[in-house]
Write a protein that holds these residues in place. Structure first.
Motif, short mmCIF file in Angstrom:
data_model
loop_
_atom_site.label_atom_id
_atom_site.label_comp_id
_atom_site.label_asym_id
_atom_site.label_seq_id
_atom_site.Cartn_x
_atom_site.Cartn_y
_atom_site.Cartn_z
N MET A 144 -35.95 8.74 -3.84
CA MET A 144 -35.99 7.44 -3.23
C MET A 144 -34.62 6.77 -3.18
SD MET A 144 -39.54 5.91 -4.70
CE MET A 144 -39.62 6.77 -6.25
N SER A 145 -33.62 7.44 -3.74
CA SER A 145 -32.30 6.83 -3.76
C SER A 145 -31.73 6.74 -2.35
CB SER A 145 -31.34 7.64 -4.64
OG SER A 145 -30.96 8.84 -3.99
N TRP A 146 -30.87 5.77 -2.16
CA TRP A 146 -30.20 5.59 -0.86
C TRP A 146 -29.48 6.87 -0.46
CZ3 TRP A 146 -30.14 2.68 3.28
CH2 TRP A 146 -29.06 2.80 4.16
N GLU A 147 -28.75 7.48 -1.40
CA GLU A 147 -27.97 8.68 -1.11
C GLU A 147 -28.89 9.81 -0.64
OE1 GLU A 147 -27.76 6.95 -3.98
OE2 GLU A 147 -25.81 5.99 -3.67
N ASN A 148 -30.03 9.98 -1.31
CA ASN A 148 -30.95 11.04 -0.94
C ASN A 148 -31.56 10.78 0.44
OD1 ASN A 148 -32.54 13.39 -1.16
ND2 ASN A 148 -34.22 12.23 -2.03
N LEU A 149 -31.94 9.54 0.72
CA LEU A 149 -32.52 9.23 2.02
C LEU A 149 -31.49 9.38 3.14
CD1 LEU A 149 -34.75 6.16 1.10
CD2 LEU A 149 -35.50 8.48 1.73
N LEU A 150 -30.25 9.00 2.89
CA LEU A 150 -29.20 9.18 3.89
C LEU A 150 -28.95 10.66 4.16
CD1 LEU A 150 -27.20 7.83 5.78
CD2 LEU A 150 -25.56 7.75 3.87
N GLN A 171 -37.36 3.37 1.91
CA GLN A 171 -37.13 3.28 0.47
C GLN A 171 -38.11 2.29 -0.17
OE1 GLN A 171 -33.41 1.45 -0.93
NE2 GLN A 171 -33.09 3.32 -2.14
N LYS A 172 -38.28 1.15 0.48
CA LYS A 172 -39.20 0.12 -0.02
C LYS A 172 -40.64 0.64 -0.05
CE LYS A 172 -40.67 -4.52 1.40
NZ LYS A 172 -40.41 -5.57 2.40
#
Length: 106
Positions: free
Chosen positions: A1-7, A38-39
């Motif tokens: 769910m991290s920003w880096e993983n989603l990006l 993410q939310k």
């Protein structure tokens, strides 16, 4: 769910598909779309969307069901997390759908 993983997941899902309308729509509001995903994931409200089905005829007639682009991003994010864990447990001679493995002696 991290920003880096989603990006990273977005980049993987978009690879080779940047000219497609669904990819372009997602990219147009990329930060907002990733923050919303993410939310939803963090609050456990994420629900997959409906698949689009179509028929292809090469090399033979087959029915294809394709997930919406935002769901493909989630699929890639999940694989980024679980693939290394599964990879360590696979037997040496397993090759199917593994990125780092190619059969030898062929």
């Amino acid at each position: 769910m991290s920003w880096e993983n989603l990006l990273e997941a977005y980049r993987n899902a978009a690879r080779g598909k940047r000219a497609r309308e669904a990819t372009a729509r997602f990219e147009h509001g990329l930060a907002d779309h990733l923050l919303e995903l993410q939310k939803e994931l963090r609050s456990r409200r994420y629900r997959p969307g409906p698949y689009a089905s179509f028929t292809i005829h090469e090399p033979k007639r087959r029915l294809i069901s394709a997930a919406p682009f935002r769901d493909r991003v989630v699929h890639h994010a999940l694989c980024n997390v679980i693939e290394p864990r599964f990879e360590r447990r696979f037997v040496f001679d397993s090759y199917a759908n593994r990125r780092a493995r190619e059969p030898t002696g062929r």
